[in-house]
Enzyme design. Structure first.
Site, PDB file in Angstrom:
ATOM      1  N   HIS A  80       0.853  -1.178   0.000  1.00 25.57           N
ATOM      2  CA  HIS A  80       0.000   0.000   0.000  1.00 25.57           C
ATOM      3  C   HIS A  80       0.893   1.235   0.000  1.00 25.57           C
ATOM      4  O   HIS A  80       1.832   1.322   0.791  1.00 25.57           O
ATOM      5  CB  HIS A  80      -0.900  -0.010   1.241  1.00 25.57           C
ATOM      6  CG  HIS A  80      -2.048   0.938   1.117  1.00 25.57           C
ATOM      7  ND1 HIS A  80      -3.286   0.554   0.676  1.00 25.57           N
ATOM      8  CD2 HIS A  80      -2.132   2.263   1.362  1.00 25.57           C
ATOM      9  CE1 HIS A  80      -4.101   1.599   0.662  1.00 25.57           C
ATOM     10  NE2 HIS A  80      -3.416   2.649   1.077  1.00 25.57           N
ATOM     11  N   TYR A 201      -8.254   9.827   5.209  1.00 25.98           N
ATOM     12  CA  TYR A 201      -8.321  10.681   6.386  1.00 25.98           C
ATOM     13  C   TYR A 201      -9.266  11.839   6.063  1.00 25.98           C
ATOM     14  O   TYR A 201      -9.020  12.601   5.116  1.00 25.98           O
ATOM     15  CB  TYR A 201      -6.950  11.240   6.750  1.00 25.98           C
ATOM     16  CG  TYR A 201      -5.917  10.188   7.094  1.00 25.98           C
ATOM     17  CD1 TYR A 201      -5.965   9.504   8.305  1.00 25.98           C
ATOM     18  CD2 TYR A 201      -4.876   9.901   6.216  1.00 25.98           C
ATOM     19  CE1 TYR A 201      -5.011   8.552   8.634  1.00 25.98           C
ATOM     20  CE2 TYR A 201      -3.908   8.950   6.530  1.00 25.98           C
ATOM     21  CZ  TYR A 201      -3.982   8.278   7.739  1.00 25.98           C
ATOM     22  OH  TYR A 201      -3.040   7.334   8.052  1.00 25.98           O
ATOM     23  N   PRO A 293      -2.717   5.383  18.093  1.00 25.26           N
ATOM     24  CA  PRO A 293      -2.829   4.700  16.796  1.00 25.26           C
ATOM     25  C   PRO A 293      -2.877   5.639  15.604  1.00 25.26           C
ATOM     26  O   PRO A 293      -3.091   5.183  14.478  1.00 25.26           O
ATOM     27  CB  PRO A 293      -4.142   3.928  16.944  1.00 25.26           C
ATOM     28  CG  PRO A 293      -4.957   4.756  17.875  1.00 25.26           C
ATOM     29  CD  PRO A 293      -3.977   5.345  18.852  1.00 25.26           C
ATOM     30  N   LYS A 297       1.981   2.906  14.368  1.00 25.40           N
ATOM     31  CA  LYS A 297       3.370   2.596  14.700  1.00 25.40           C
ATOM     32  C   LYS A 297       3.525   1.486  15.731  1.00 25.40           C
ATOM     33  O   LYS A 297       4.620   0.950  15.909  1.00 25.40           O
ATOM     34  CB  LYS A 297       4.068   3.855  15.252  1.00 25.40           C
ATOM     35  CG  LYS A 297       4.141   5.028  14.293  1.00 25.40           C
ATOM     36  CD  LYS A 297       5.026   4.732  13.103  1.00 25.40           C
ATOM     37  CE  LYS A 297       5.212   5.954  12.227  1.00 25.40           C
ATOM     38  NZ  LYS A 297       5.981   5.645  11.009  1.00 25.40           N
ATOM     39  N   TYR A 394       6.048   8.527   7.897  1.00 28.89           N
ATOM     40  CA  TYR A 394       4.829   7.720   7.841  1.00 28.89           C
ATOM     41  C   TYR A 394       5.167   6.242   7.682  1.00 28.89           C
ATOM     42  O   TYR A 394       4.537   5.369   8.276  1.00 28.89           O
ATOM     43  CB  TYR A 394       3.982   8.207   6.671  1.00 28.89           C
ATOM     44  CG  TYR A 394       2.567   7.684   6.599  1.00 28.89           C
ATOM     45  CD1 TYR A 394       1.686   7.805   7.670  1.00 28.89           C
ATOM     46  CD2 TYR A 394       2.091   7.126   5.421  1.00 28.89           C
ATOM     47  CE1 TYR A 394       0.387   7.360   7.576  1.00 28.89           C
ATOM     48  CE2 TYR A 394       0.783   6.674   5.315  1.00 28.89           C
ATOM     49  CZ  TYR A 394      -0.071   6.791   6.401  1.00 28.89           C
ATOM     50  OH  TYR A 394      -1.376   6.351   6.306  1.00 28.89           O
TER      51      TYR A 394
END
Length: 397
Positions: A80, A201, A293, A297, A394
């Site tokens: 992804h 998001y 969350p 990570k 990220y």
């Protein structure tokens, strides 16, 4: 089946907890010829069925591949590389796989990874005791809920932030740095195909909403909600209606809905122990530090720490060299704090003042906070330097 465990024997390492940290650690220790036993308070079915995170960083995939633990994720996981952001100012997609270091995520449900790791651990001859809660740790001994002691040269605490390992460190004076993000999420697991190719998001005056694919038929959603929310108050109809509003389906297309398999409220909090261990007790995963969350990570930090701790314990047990254990904190903590810094930044990006914000009810304060949120988003949309920073952090650990 794993080899039989002799409760009177002294093993190399007693591992408390059969999550990703404990199972990676156990497999790596066995590869080094070091006996270990895992104590797990839950039953096997609960361990293998608990749905959690699903995004593995490139570093985690490399670690698991290097140690022969990646067959499942390489066969059934999928890469992804994009995420999208929606707001009342439109939508943009970021191909983070083409930015920063060029790393991508591998999406593989954590419960499947845990099943793989457990099967590998048993194939290697590892011992595990399910339905066995660790109640006290003293030196290299763990007192269990059935009243027996399990002795090891070392104890590895991989039992989460509420476990006995962390409580033992705290009782010995280890300090913890803490942060409450003041945000809660309703975490929803739905039997529904992903509605978008990217991680989504959504910034909205009613609060954040998130879309994260898990498999071709299961999707994870998040809805920002007031602290103290009861998941039972959220019916399926209410969940899908609110997701539609915040993800702006009238503008960007309808969601592929389905039955809700699981719903729970998660309070976004973070903490890090000043030291992840001393003497015979060493911690990894959430036991050593809990991360919110917001940037996925947690499992990746667990893999990082488990590999480093396995190397250090093997050096101490096989060669009598404790230097690597002494350096364990110095090796891990800078990367842990870097992950926390980015998670904190992500939380600020995603969570502006909502319409239900009770801590900051002043209109001018809310306008200022919302403007900062959109300034961050606009910088991420337009600045290549900002995009490279985002991509590196990220996907990185």
């Amino acid at each position: 089946m794993g080899k039989r465990f002799d409760s009177g024997a002294r093993t190399g390492v007693v591992i408390v907890g059969a999550g990703p940290a404990g199972l990676v650690l156990g497999n790596l220790l066995l590869d080094q010829g070091i006996d270990c036993v895992i104590l797990e308070r839950r039953g096997r079915e609960a361990v293998e069925g608990r749905a959690r995170a699903g995004f593995l960083a490139a570093h985690s995939v490399r670690v698991l591949t290097r140690h022969g633990l990646a067959d499942g994720l390489l066969a059934r996981g999928h890469t992804h590389r994009t995420c999208l952001f929606r707001s009342d100012r439109g939508e943009f997609t970021l191909d983070y796989g083409a930015l920063g270091r060029g790393d991508v995520h591998t999406v593989y449900p954590q419960q499947e990874l845990v099943r793989d790791l457990l099967a590998a651990y048993l194939r290697r001859g590892g011992a595990i005791r399910f339905d066995t809660e660790a109640e006290e740790i003293s030196g290299g001994r763990v007192r269990t809920s059935d009243g027996t002691d399990v002795a090891g040269h070392y104890v590895a605490g991989c039992d989460g932030h509420r476990g006995v390992a962390r409580a033992t460190m705290a009782a010995h004076g280890t300090r913890t740095a803490r942060w409450d993000h003041g945000v809660s999420w309703l975490a929803v697991l739905a039997e529904a195909p992903p509605s978008m190719e990217a991680v989504g998001y959504a910034l909205h005056a009613r609060g954040f909403a998130g879309h994260m694919a898990r498999t071709a038929t299961v999707t994870r959603y998040y809805l920002q909600c007031p602290r103290g929310t009861d998941p039972a108050d959220w019916s399926e109809d209410r969940i899908w209606t609110e997701l539609g509003i915040r993800l702006r389906v009238d503008e960007f297309g309808q969601l592929k809905d389905g039955p809700v398999l699981e719903k729970a409220v998660v309070d976004l909090r973070s903490d890090v122990l000043d030291s992840p261990g001393e003497g015979r007790l060493w911690l990894a995963g959430d036991a050593a530090g809990l991360i919110s969350p917001s940037a996925a990570k947690g499992a990746n930090l667990a893999v990082l720490q488990a590999e480093r701790l396995a190397q250090a314990m093997a050096s101490a047990l096989k060669h009598g060299n404790g230097n690597d254990l002494d350096r364990y904190a110095a090796d891990c903590l800078p990367r842990v704090w870097r992950a926390h810094e980015f998670s904190h930044w992500m939380s600020g990006l995603l969570h502006g003042p909502s319409a239900e914000d009770t801590e900051h009810p002043v209109e001018a304060h809310a306008r200022y906070g919302r403007a900062l949120q959109y300034a961050r988003l606009d910088s991420l949309r337009t600045s290549r330097a900002h995009q490279d920073f985002f991509a590196e952090n990220y996907t990185g650990i």
